[in-house]
Write a protein that holds these residues in place. Structure first.
Motif, PDB file in Angstrom:
ATOM      1  N   MET A  19       0.844  -1.175   0.000  1.00 54.85           N
ATOM      2  CA  MET A  19       0.000   0.000   0.000  1.00 54.85           C
ATOM      3  C   MET A  19       0.891   1.241   0.000  1.00 54.85           C
ATOM      4  N   PRO A  20       0.657   2.201  -0.901  1.00 56.65           N
ATOM      5  CA  PRO A  20       1.448   3.430  -0.919  1.00 56.65           C
ATOM      6  C   PRO A  20       1.310   4.196   0.394  1.00 56.65           C
ATOM      7  N   ALA A  21       2.351   4.949   0.743  1.00 54.21           N
ATOM      8  CA  ALA A  21       2.369   5.684   2.005  1.00 54.21           C
ATOM      9  C   ALA A  21       1.204   6.661   2.107  1.00 54.21           C
ATOM     10  N   THR A  22       0.817   7.298   0.983  1.00 53.29           N
ATOM     11  CA  THR A  22      -0.291   8.259   1.046  1.00 53.29           C
ATOM     12  C   THR A  22      -1.605   7.569   1.382  1.00 53.29           C
ATOM     13  N   ASP A  23      -1.806   6.338   0.868  1.00 55.90           N
ATOM     14  CA  ASP A  23      -3.021   5.587   1.217  1.00 55.90           C
ATOM     15  C   ASP A  23      -3.023   5.232   2.700  1.00 55.90           C
ATOM     16  N   ALA A  24      -1.869   4.825   3.205  1.00 61.05           N
ATOM     17  CA  ALA A  24      -1.774   4.474   4.621  1.00 61.05           C
ATOM     18  C   ALA A  24      -1.989   5.706   5.495  1.00 61.05           C
ATOM     19  N   LEU A  25      -1.480   6.862   5.078  1.00 63.65           N
ATOM     20  CA  LEU A  25      -1.702   8.099   5.837  1.00 63.65           C
ATOM     21  C   LEU A  25      -3.186   8.461   5.831  1.00 63.65           C
ATOM     22  N   THR A  26      -3.822   8.329   4.682  1.00 63.50           N
ATOM     23  CA  THR A  26      -5.257   8.611   4.598  1.00 63.50           C
ATOM     24  C   THR A  26      -6.032   7.697   5.555  1.00 63.50           C
ATOM     25  N   ARG A  27      -5.680   6.409   5.585  1.00 60.60           N
ATOM     26  CA  ARG A  27      -6.346   5.482   6.509  1.00 60.60           C
ATOM     27  C   ARG A  27      -6.081   5.867   7.959  1.00 60.60           C
ATOM     28  N   ALA A  28      -4.837   6.232   8.275  1.00 56.84           N
ATOM     29  CA  ALA A  28      -4.490   6.607   9.644  1.00 56.84           C
ATOM     30  C   ALA A  28      -5.281   7.830  10.101  1.00 56.84           C
ATOM     31  N   LEU A  29      -5.554   8.728   9.175  1.00 57.50           N
ATOM     32  CA  LEU A  29      -6.296   9.942   9.507  1.00 57.50           C
ATOM     33  C   LEU A  29      -7.808   9.726   9.534  1.00 57.50           C
ATOM     34  N   ALA A  30      -8.295   8.686   8.845  1.00 56.43           N
ATOM     35  CA  ALA A  30      -9.744   8.544   8.689  1.00 56.43           C
ATOM     36  C   ALA A  30     -10.341   7.243   9.203  1.00 56.43           C
ATOM     37  N   ALA A  31      -9.531   6.215   9.439  1.00 50.31           N
ATOM     38  CA  ALA A  31     -10.091   4.930   9.879  1.00 50.31           C
ATOM     39  C   ALA A  31     -10.897   5.141  11.162  1.00 50.31           C
ATOM     40  N   LEU A  77      -0.453  17.393   8.447  1.00 47.52           N
ATOM     41  CA  LEU A  77       0.150  16.066   8.343  1.00 47.52           C
ATOM     42  C   LEU A  77       0.195  15.598   6.889  1.00 47.52           C
ATOM     43  N   ARG A  78      -0.846  15.920   6.116  1.00 47.90           N
ATOM     44  CA  ARG A  78      -0.836  15.577   4.687  1.00 47.90           C
ATOM     45  C   ARG A  78       0.247  16.375   3.954  1.00 47.90           C
ATOM     46  N   THR A  79       0.330  17.659   4.236  1.00 46.36           N
ATOM     47  CA  THR A  79       1.338  18.512   3.604  1.00 46.36           C
ATOM     48  C   THR A  79       2.748  18.004   3.889  1.00 46.36           C
ATOM     49  N   LEU A  80       2.973  17.552   5.119  1.00 46.60           N
ATOM     50  CA  LEU A  80       4.294  17.078   5.531  1.00 46.60           C
ATOM     51  C   LEU A  80       4.549  15.621   5.134  1.00 46.60           C
ATOM     52  N   ALA A  81       3.539  14.964   4.531  1.00 49.82           N
ATOM     53  CA  ALA A  81       3.631  13.530   4.213  1.00 49.82           C
ATOM     54  C   ALA A  81       4.091  12.753   5.450  1.00 49.82           C
ATOM     55  N   ALA A  82       3.391  12.982   6.536  1.00 47.16           N
ATOM     56  CA  ALA A  82       3.734  12.368   7.829  1.00 47.16           C
ATOM     57  C   ALA A  82       3.675  10.851   7.752  1.00 47.16           C
ATOM     58  N   PRO A  83       4.522  10.177   8.487  1.00 41.31           N
ATOM     59  CA  PRO A  83       4.428   8.716   8.567  1.00 41.31           C
ATOM     60  C   PRO A  83       3.051   8.319   9.123  1.00 41.31           C
ATOM     61  N   PRO A  84       2.417   7.318   8.545  1.00 40.55           N
ATOM     62  CA  PRO A  84       1.088   6.901   9.006  1.00 40.55           C
ATOM     63  C   PRO A  84       1.038   6.546  10.495  1.00 40.55           C
ATOM     64  N   ARG A  85       2.090   5.903  11.000  1.00 39.00           N
ATOM     65  CA  ARG A  85       2.109   5.551  12.431  1.00 39.00           C
ATOM     66  C   ARG A  85       2.039   6.805  13.293  1.00 39.00           C
ATOM     67  N   LEU A  86       2.719   7.852  12.876  1.00 42.87           N
ATOM     68  CA  LEU A  86       2.682   9.114  13.627  1.00 42.87           C
ATOM     69  C   LEU A  86       1.274   9.691  13.617  1.00 42.87           C
ATOM     70  N   ALA A  87       0.625   9.696  12.461  1.00 40.76           N
ATOM     71  CA  ALA A  87      -0.742  10.218  12.374  1.00 40.76           C
ATOM     72  C   ALA A  87      -1.677   9.422  13.284  1.00 40.76           C
ATOM     73  N   ALA A  88      -1.539   8.106  13.276  1.00 40.84           N
ATOM     74  CA  ALA A  88      -2.377   7.270  14.141  1.00 40.84           C
ATOM     75  C   ALA A  88      -2.114   7.589  15.607  1.00 40.84           C
ATOM     76  N   HIS A  89      -0.848   7.736  15.970  1.00 39.21           N
ATOM     77  CA  HIS A  89      -0.495   8.053  17.359  1.00 39.21           C
ATOM     78  C   HIS A  89      -1.090   9.398  17.783  1.00 39.21           C
ATOM     79  N   LEU A  90      -0.963  10.400  16.928  1.00 39.08           N
ATOM     80  CA  LEU A  90      -1.496  11.713  17.269  1.00 39.08           C
ATOM     81  C   LEU A  90      -3.015  11.666  17.435  1.00 39.08           C
ATOM     82  N   ARG A  91      -3.690  10.899  16.590  1.00 37.51           N
ATOM     83  CA  ARG A  91      -5.146  10.742  16.746  1.00 37.51           C
ATOM     84  C   ARG A  91      -5.494  10.114  18.085  1.00 37.51           C
TER      85      ARG A  91
END
Length: 196
Positions: free
Chosen positions: A1-13, A30-44
């Motif tokens: 899965m591309p990193a952008t798809d994983a970031l989208t899931r981390a932000l919206a799942a 986080l999208r602008t910075l292309a944040a790692p998906p794990r980081l986005a999930a953690h912040l959520r």
């Protein structure tokens, strides 16, 4: 899965139980910075716990005054500096703390909100605000971790706000944090589902 798809899931799942979304400005950053998906999930997750903590404290300690918006923003961005220090996503380090503050300031966020990125791991020394204590507590209890000296400082603020005995504030806070900590396994599973 591309990193952008994983970031989208981390932000919206939705999560189970449901995990609140981040504030729109934080998700956009986080999208602008292309944040790692794990980081986005953690912040959520920490943001979600901060919501729960703020709600419970408002109910049980109505005399406690704090800037709810600042606490929620601080929880949602406390580790943003790990975008620049990705080794700290899976290992120790504190370089992300001042880097996160500077990153937020560079993206136009005010100091009153950016400060949490630099202060979330320290609660001794300079006077620490109740907002900083709440962000720090959310960053610990999301994974079931309890930190006695941090909680003692928070108990002092709660007792002062209510005029009650510290032991009563301690018992109430202990119950609140204990209930929040019960969901740690689910939160850890949610975070682990996303790549670093």
């Amino acid at each position: 899965m591309p990193a952008t798809d994983a970031l989208t899931r981390a932000l919206a799942a939705p999560g189970e139980p449901p995990v609140r979304p981040l504030p729109p400005a934080v998700s956009a950053l986080l999208r602008t910075l292309a944040a790692p998906p794990r980081l986005a999930a953690h912040l959520r997750l920490v943001h979600d716990v901060a919501h729960e903590l703020a709600d419970r404290l408002a109910r049980h300690f109505p005399g406690l005054e704090f800037d709810r918006e600042a606490v929620l923003f601080g929880a949602a961005t406390h580790d943003i500096g790990k975008v620049l220090h990705t080794a700290e996503l899976s290992g120790p380090g504190s370089a992300h703390e001042p880097a996160g503050r500077e990153l937020l300031l560079a993206h136009g966020f005010p100091e009153r909100l950016a400060r949490f990125a630099a202060t979330h791991a320290t609660w001794h020394g300079e006077p620490v605000s109740v907002e900083e204590l709440l962000v720090s507590a959310a960053d610990k209890v999301w994974k079931g971790k309890r930190v006695q000296d941090l909680e003692d400082l928070l108990v002092g603020r709660l007792a002062a706000a209510t005029g009650g005995a510290p032991w009563a504030a301690y018992l109430e806070l202990d119950g609140i944090l204990g209930r929040i900590a019960e969901g740690a396994d689910g939160r850890l599973d949610f975070q682990a589902a996303f790549p670093v």
